[in-house]
Design a protein around this motif. Structure first.
Motif, PDB file in Angstrom:
ATOM      1  N   HIS A  24      17.922  13.249 -69.263  1.00 11.58           N
ATOM      2  CA  HIS A  24      18.969  13.229 -68.245  1.00 11.58           C
ATOM      3  C   HIS A  24      19.983  12.149 -68.592  1.00 11.58           C
ATOM      4  O   HIS A  24      19.636  11.139 -69.236  1.00 11.58           O
ATOM      5  CB  HIS A  24      18.361  12.971 -66.861  1.00 11.58           C
TER       6      HIS A  24
ATOM      7  N   ALA B  55      17.744  22.716 -61.754  1.00  9.86           N
ATOM      8  CA  ALA B  55      18.162  23.119 -63.099  1.00  9.86           C
ATOM      9  C   ALA B  55      19.567  23.699 -63.121  1.00  9.86           C
ATOM     10  O   ALA B  55      20.267  23.592 -64.127  1.00  9.86           O
ATOM     11  CB  ALA B  55      17.163  24.124 -63.666  1.00  9.86           C
TER      12      ALA B  55
ATOM     13  N   PRO C  82      11.982  13.042 -64.082  1.00  6.75           N
ATOM     14  CA  PRO C  82      11.781  14.493 -64.218  1.00  6.75           C
ATOM     15  C   PRO C  82      10.571  14.966 -63.396  1.00  6.75           C
ATOM     16  O   PRO C  82       9.495  14.351 -63.438  1.00  6.75           O
ATOM     17  CB  PRO C  82      11.524  14.681 -65.714  1.00  6.75           C
TER      18      PRO C  82
ATOM     19  N   GLU D 275      10.286  25.315 -63.041  1.00  5.97           N
ATOM     20  CA  GLU D 275      11.659  24.814 -63.059  1.00  5.97           C
ATOM     21  C   GLU D 275      11.618  23.309 -63.261  1.00  5.97           C
ATOM     22  O   GLU D 275      10.879  22.604 -62.575  1.00  5.97           O
ATOM     23  CB  GLU D 275      12.382  25.135 -61.755  1.00  5.97           C
ATOM     24  N   ARG D 276      12.419  22.818 -64.198  1.00  3.78           N
ATOM     25  CA  ARG D 276      12.553  21.380 -64.388  1.00  3.78           C
ATOM     26  C   ARG D 276      13.629  20.844 -63.449  1.00  3.78           C
ATOM     27  O   ARG D 276      14.753  21.338 -63.414  1.00  3.78           O
ATOM     28  CB  ARG D 276      12.938  21.079 -65.827  1.00  3.78           C
TER      29      ARG D 276
ATOM     30  N   SER E  56      12.349  25.667 -72.568  1.00  3.37           N
ATOM     31  CA  SER E  56      13.526  25.769 -71.697  1.00  3.37           C
ATOM     32  C   SER E  56      13.276  25.076 -70.372  1.00  3.37           C
ATOM     33  O   SER E  56      12.138  24.800 -69.987  1.00  3.37           O
ATOM     34  CB  SER E  56      13.864  27.240 -71.466  1.00  3.37           C
ATOM     35  N   GLU E  57      14.372  24.820 -69.644  1.00  3.34           N
ATOM     36  CA  GLU E  57      14.261  24.094 -68.374  1.00  3.34           C
ATOM     37  C   GLU E  57      13.785  24.987 -67.233  1.00  3.34           C
ATOM     38  O   GLU E  57      13.315  24.494 -66.211  1.00  3.34           O
ATOM     39  CB  GLU E  57      15.612  23.475 -68.019  1.00  3.34           C
TER      40      GLU E  57
ATOM     41  N   ILE F  70       8.795  20.491 -72.408  1.00  2.32           N
ATOM     42  CA  ILE F  70      10.091  20.830 -71.821  1.00  2.32           C
ATOM     43  C   ILE F  70      11.081  19.707 -72.098  1.00  2.32           C
ATOM     44  O   ILE F  70      10.734  18.521 -72.058  1.00  2.32           O
ATOM     45  CB  ILE F  70       9.949  21.051 -70.300  1.00  2.32           C
ATOM     46  N   ASP F  71      12.316  20.068 -72.351  1.00  2.00           N
ATOM     47  CA  ASP F  71      13.368  19.071 -72.534  1.00  2.00           C
ATOM     48  C   ASP F  71      13.677  18.432 -71.186  1.00  2.00           C
ATOM     49  O   ASP F  71      14.139  19.109 -70.255  1.00  2.00           O
ATOM     50  CB  ASP F  71      14.622  19.744 -73.105  1.00  2.00           C
ATOM     51  N   THR F  72      13.425  17.132 -71.073  1.00  2.00           N
ATOM     52  CA  THR F  72      13.590  16.455 -69.783  1.00  2.00           C
ATOM     53  C   THR F  72      14.532  15.254 -69.893  1.00  2.00           C
ATOM     54  O   THR F  72      14.395  14.272 -69.159  1.00  2.00           O
ATOM     55  CB  THR F  72      12.220  15.990 -69.246  1.00  2.00           C
TER      56      THR F  72
END
Length: 899
Positions: free
Chosen positions: A394, A452, A401, A501-502, A814-815, A390-392
């Motif tokens: 910030h 998210a 994350p 959910e991220r 996806s997040e 997952i793209d984490t």
């Protein structure tokens, strides 16, 4: 006169572990199989042998004699060794709905591989059977059930002939589920040993068959008579075919033949009369004297039930749903099957019921530990692999994350607690002896949770200090570290069913300090309070619960009741004095453990003085095998103090009070219950059972003479009147009683010292001395459990999100991910799992109501949707991507979605 046919079926009811351990019993199992294989080879008249309806007996034999595998498979393929349909003969009421299905699913998978079909729902010695069994069997294409308990044959044991809802004039009957599914029931009216040890000597055989023929003809509705040649751990009768030849010579009007259940059932179906009795719902020996229901196995060794509840919840609601998100379905499928089968080794009635010798239950504890630790590690690593994709990234480098996985299958609102390492230093970065002091320096920032959708959630933070930890990378050697660790607490509200959910734990300049005015515990008022409830704590440890939504009060909840127990692992028997002790007049101390705006926990400590044990008479009664109804032993004059600590937790937005009780048990031969009065009650109550919220009467039938009227529950019991109701949900507490039509009594500890049944077997560890725990949730509501939907709150009680801390990194996933959505008012979701074959998805609900419910289901991407059975067989197509469906009253409803 029509010629009778006597079907003689050789079998051995194989309690895998009971009055001896598994390995002690295994010796006799291997000897039985060796004799069987020799008999099957040399005697063509030996038709077949019934392997007790379970497939694990084959595994247990081949573990010792793997060289016999092909020979065993040959006889199974020929139908001469009859296996299945179950993986193991499990208890029906103390294992979950989905565990009952997995047992059938894995058992039928094996029978299919071996070339047999499980055509008989076999429950020979099950301690009562759930009412939805006919529906489950019919979905598995099984239309016959055979059982020994739950229905009384009229006239049995010289009773006066009568016919009612739970008795049958015949050993054949119709058994119907709440949804209307019906199977042919075969009642072992003369038990599953009525054809045991058939004599070959002519004089002995004549006496034997004169008695046996009369007993069977008394209940048989057809000319087909059933004789089961075997009993518990019964060795093979090697001369049975010769004994059958003698019987045929003695009785020319009866055809005696070595047979099988399949052959017997085929013949019976040809002759069934139209006036068979229909038995509906649960089989719990309702219309008996109540002394042999074995219901109190629900409270024997409660620690086993609690471990089982944790493991079942972990497999059903976390591990299996997570398999819908992972890429390697085969790895997941193999581990899921491994842990389910290991768990089911603890599910036979003499095992999970806690009614075996101590060595059996020590081994069970090890198995539970294996399942729980192994499955938790599997879940953690699989979830971490998903999180790593997952793209984490910030905008703040120090944002942490967190990936929150939802696996319960339905929207959830819960207070999450998670330990988070806010700063790590690995041993290879600086000398490890310097790391702790380096981490201790400096103050911690405050945090909030960024979701998210960019919304902000307040977080309470507790500093846990410096902790050791380690990582096990997949591409390098282990990496030990020290970390500054905190515990974060926040309210998480999600509409996700199965997905993730991220989120980010983001440092903030705002303070985290709580003012008591915004917290849930009020010291001055001695009460817990959130948006929905007020819990007023009293000096004796009981509490009054006020439902703020309705203004209804529930007074004096949580009183403890202690009674002497001179019964055994199977049945409770109150001590001869018949007295109960309560802590109504005791005093408690209160300690605040946690108090924030998200939740508050207070620890209430009391000392309960109870008799140390039963008096000397009980020892004499045990040694003389005095049956428990006739026992009269009292309790000793010497007293013991049991320290009882109850941690009461109320969460923000929570709809019930959560309680965890810890008991340092120093006494023997007693039972401890928690009482929940609601005031004026009604004549019936509700309890969670297998795919059913069953309605039961508060008072027993007229035949009942046992002073106790205890029952099984799965997740909850609920009592109501026209105005209000109270539901008690529990984790691994399966025994309750309704007292005086107005009080729920839930058993949280039972201490006994013997196995009971057929001999003298001391079980000192069944006294459960030392620390014991009990967890439950008290849920107030208006009217009944359906109108209020309190049962949905009760089902959510044991569920918790899985939270994985990860690092900031680029990723492709996806997040937020949500696999499916659904709407179906009042439906209960029980399974979200990969299909046993292929790459499909299995989703299952049941309808606990008498109304047809509309189910709307959406999975997206035009995926084909089919109705399915509990065995995951594809039925008719119902949509692509979306489906609008009707779920009938009390229906168990399964969808199969193809990927």
């Amino acid at each position: 006169m029509q010629k009778k046919t006597a079907h003689i079926i050789s079998h051995s009811h194989w309690d895998r572990e009971w009055y001896m351990s598994l390995e002690e019993h295994r010796y006799y199992l291997v000897k039985l199989f060796d004799d069987l294989l020799e008999k099957l080879e040399e005697d063509p008249d030996f038709h077949s042998f019934h392997l007790d309806g379970q497939t694990i007996m084959v595994d247990d034999y081949l573990a010792v004699r793997p060289e016999k595998e092909e020979e065993v498979k040959k006889y199974i393929w020929e139908g001469r060794l009859v296996i299945g349909p179950w993986y193991i003969l499990q208890d029906a009421f103390l294992t979950s709905s989905e565990a009952n299905v997995r047992n059938l699913l894995y058992g039928m998978q094996t029978t299919k591989e071996f070339g047999q079909e499980g055509n008989l729902g076999y429950y020979p010695d099950t301690f009562g059977i759930y009412g939805q069994a006919p529906q489950l069997l019919k979905q598995a294409k099984i239309d016959v059930a055979a059982f020994g308990r739950g229905v009384t044959p009229t006239g049995f044991n010289n009773q006066v002939f009568h016919q009612d809802d739970y008795s049958s004039p015949y050993s054949e009957l119709k058994w119907e589920s709440p949804d209307g599914s019906s199977v042919l029931g075969i009642l072992f009216a003369n038990w599953y040993s009525n054809g045991n040890e058939i004599p070959e000597d002519r004089d002995e055989a004549k006496n034997y068959w004169e008695k046996k023929l009369k007993e069977s003809e008394k209940f048989a509705s057809t000319s087909q008579l059933l004789y089961l040649n075997g009993c518990d751990h019964q060795p093979l009768q090697k001369n049975v075919t010769d004994a059958i030849k003698v019987a045929n010579e003695l009785y020319p009007n009866v055809e005696f033949k070595h047979s099988s259940f399949q052959e017997y059932i085929e013949e019976v179906k040809q002759e069934l009369p139209e006036d068979l009795q229909t038995i509906r719902g649960e089989l719990r020996n309702q219309k008996t004297d109540g002394w042999s229901t074995l219901v109190n196995t629900a409270s024997s060794r409660i620690y086993l039930k609690q471990a089982n509840d944790r493991c079942q919840t972990l497999l059903e609601r976390v591990l299996e749903p997570l398999g819908l998100l992972v890429s390697d379905k085969n790895l997941h499928r193999d581990f899921a099957a491994f842990y389910w089968k290991l768990l089911m080794e603890n599910h036979p009635h003499d095992s999970i019921c806690g009614c075996s010798v101590d060595s059996v239950h020590r081994e069970m504890t090890t198995r539970f530990d294996k399942v729980e630790k192994g499955a938790l590690k599997f879940v953690e690593e699989q979830a971490r692999e998903i999180a790593d994709n997952i793209d984490t990234v910030h905008e703040k480098e120090d944002a942490i994350p967190l990936v929150i996985f939802q696996t319960g299958g339905a929207p959830i609102k819960e207070v999450i607690k998670k330990k988070v390492a806010v700063k790590k230093i690995y041993f290879d970065e600086i000398p490890f002896a310097e790391i702790p002091d380096k981490l201790k320096g400096g103050s911690l920032p405050s945090y909030h949770l960024e979701r998210a959708d960019q919304s902000i959630v307040p977080v309470s933070v507790k500093d846990l200090g410096v902790k050791f930890g380690y990582e096990l990378p997949q591409d390098r050697f282990r990496r030990p570290y020290y970390a500054r660790e905190v515990e974060v607490t926040f309210l998480y509200d999600s509409s996700n069913t199965v997905g993730y959910e991220r989120c980010f734990l983001v440092p903030t300049a705002e303070g985290n300090k709580e003012e008591e005015a915004g917290c849930i515990w009020n010291t001055a008022g001695n009460k817990l309070e959130n948006e929905n409830l007020i819990v007023q704590l009293h000096d004796n440890g009981s509490y009054t619960l006020v439902d703020k939504r309705s203004g209804i009060e529930y007074k004096q909840l949580g009183i403890l009741e202690n009674t002497g127990d001179i019964g055994n692992e199977y049945m409770f028997k109150a001590s001869g004095d018949g007295e109960s002790i309560t802590n109504e007049n005791s005093n408690v101390t209160v300690k605040v453990l946690e108090n924030t705006s998200e939740l508050a926990s207070v620890e209430v400590t009391t000392y309960f003085s109870v008799p140390k044990e039963a008096d000397e008479r009980l020892k004499e009664e045990r040694e003389n095998l005095v049956w428990h109804p006739e026992r009269k032993a009292g309790r000793s004059k010497e007293m013991e103090q049991i320290m009882i600590q109850s941690v009461m937790t109320l969460e923000r937005a929570g709809e019930g009070l959560k309680v965890k009780v810890t008991m340092n048990n120093l006494a023997k031969d007693h039972r401890l219950r928690v009482l929940f009065p609601i005031g004026e009650g009604s004549s019936h109550h509700y309890a969670d059972s297998i795919y059913e919220v069953v309605e039961r009467p508060n008072q027993p039938e007229s035949q009942w003479t046992n002073p106790s009227f205890d029952h099984h529950m799965q997740r909850f019991v609920s009592l109501n009147n026209s105005e209000k109701g109270l539901t008690v949900a529990a984790k691994g507490l399966h025994e309750y009683e309704i007292k005086d039509d107005n009080t729920i009594a839930v058993t949280i500890l039972r201490s006994v010292g013997e196995l009971g049944d057929w001999g003298v077997f001391d079980t000192p560890e069944a006294q459960c001395l030392g620390e014991n725990e009990a967890e439950f949730m008290v849920i107030p509501h208006q009217k009944d459990i359906f109108t209020s939907r309190a049962y949905l709150t009760a089902y959510q009680y044991p569920l918790a999100s899985t939270v994985i801390q990860t690092k900031q990194k680029q990723g492709n996933a996806s997040e937020v991910k949500e696999l499916f959505t659904w709407e179906g008012e009042k439906l209960v979701i029980t399974a979200c799992k990969p299909s046993l074959e292929g790459t499909g998805m299995i989703i299952r609900w049941f309808n606990p109501t008498s109304e047809t419910v509309q189910l709307s289901f959406e999975v997206g991407a035009g995926k084909p949707i089919y109705r399915s059975t509990i065995l995951e067989e594809k039925l008719d197509s119902v949509g692509a991507g979306t489906a609008e469906l009707k779920v009938k009253p009390y229906e168990i409803f399964t969808l199969l979605i193809e990927n």
